[in-house]
Motif scaffolding. Structure first.
Motif: not given
Length: 95
Positions: A65-84
Motif C-alpha cells: 500500500v503505497e510503499d508499505e508492505d501489507v504484512r507490516a500493516l496488518g495483512g489483508v485486514d489493513a485499512p486503506i484510505r481512498a485513492g491509494v
C-alpha cells in the motif's frame, strides 16, 4: 462510495494476461482484503495467483500500500484510505 474507498491496483507484467492485459485496475474496498476481493471479482483468473483461497496472500506474492508492505500493516485486514495505490509484486525464481 459510502463505506468503501477506491484504490488503484498495479499489476506486474506476469499477471496482466490474467487481467485482460490491464496494468492498473480500479478496485473498491476499505481494507486490503476487500480490494483484493474486488480485483478477483473483476478478474477471476488472478485468484489462484495472488491468494491461497483462505483470504491469505500467497507466500511469494508481495503487496504494498503505497510503499508499505501489507504484512507490516496488518495483512489483508489493513485499512486503506481512498485513492491509494496498491502494488502487487510476484517473486521470480532464478539462478
Amino acid at each position: 462510495m459510502d463505506s468503501e474507498s477506491s484504490a488503484t491496483v498495479v499489476l506486474p507484467t506476469m499477471l496482466r494476461p490474467h487481467a485482460a492485459g490491464s496494468a492498473k485496475v480500479l478496485c473498491s474496498g476499505s481494507t486490503v482484503g476487500e480490494v483484493l476481493d474486488s480485483l478477483i471479482r473483476q478478474h477471476p483468473g488472478l485468484e489462484a495467483r495472488i491468494t491461497t483461497g483462505k483470504n491469505e496472500i500467497r507466500r511469494f506474492v508481495n503487496v504494498y500500500v503505497e510503499d508499505e508492505d501489507v504484512r507490516a500493516l496488518g495483512g489483508v485486514d489493513a485499512p486503506i484510505r481512498a485513492g491509494v495505490t496498491i502494488t502487487i509484486l510476484c517473486a521470480v525464481a532464478g539462478g
